[in-house]
Enzyme design. Sequence first.
Site: not given
Length: 309
Positions: A9-10, A86, A117, A149, A173
């Site tokens: 999707r990305v 993550r 990733t 965001r 992140h």
Amino acid sequence: MITIIGSGRVGTAAAVIMGLMKLDNKILLIDIVKGLPQGEALDMNHMSSILGLDVEYVGSNEYKDIEGSDLIIVTAGLPRKPGMTREQLLEANAKIVAEIGREIKKYAPDSIVILTTNPLDAMTYVMWKATGFPRERVIGFSGVLDAGRLAFYAAKKLGISPASILPIVLGQHGESMFPVPSKSYVHGVPLSKLLTEEQLKEVVEETVKAGARITELRGFSSNWGPGAGLAIMAEAVKRDAKRALIASVVLQGEYGVRDVPVEVPIILGRSGVVKVLEVELTEEERQKFMQSVEAVKKLVASVPPSYLQ
């Protein structure tokens, strides 16, 4: 030529947006799944034809086809599932990133690599080691999304356009990243002076939890936000824009940190990272930043050594 490794999707969102922005006349999609990149490329070529774009999409399962790429976007990896941190993705994705990094080193040794990733900062370190590239040419995508965001949620509170906000997000992140309202401005006025303490707390919380919220709502992680952010970074490289944005890069003394990748402001151009910008932090902000650095260090330390060669 722009290469996108990973036709999920990305990767496909990024490919579509980059084509619409006319960043290159050839975009190569690579994936290990037979037929997937070829099918996506064919569909995108139909889109390109309908819109009158001079962009050719090509799909392949062979890494040798990346030869000649000046920019490689890596979106491959296991997806983040609901409730998954993550950190839980670390070992499986480290293997994938290391393998891809070695192929990039072999076939496109002069390219610039941007990857998505997760866990992002640790995977940036793995890619840096696997390719052996200078840190300026291995960039973790995260900050553009996180900053976007932050601008979105702050703008909703203020009733203004997100484009009016210059946001700063630092650190890892992930769960320990932290937006910096005191250094995020609306025409020179910091968000910390425009929003109440309670509003700031809400904006920060919404920013940090945005990715998990998307996954919770629809069952899979975000793709359009990352796709747009990747296109902005690709534009900075392909057009040598020397654009200031947030990204994860391996620090080499900046902020008193060495050999650890975290989100910081950078200047991005055709050669990759032109400069790392050091933001003046308060003592409290500095402590939060170092907490993020330590979190990334722990992740990096848990990567099997065989993936760092």
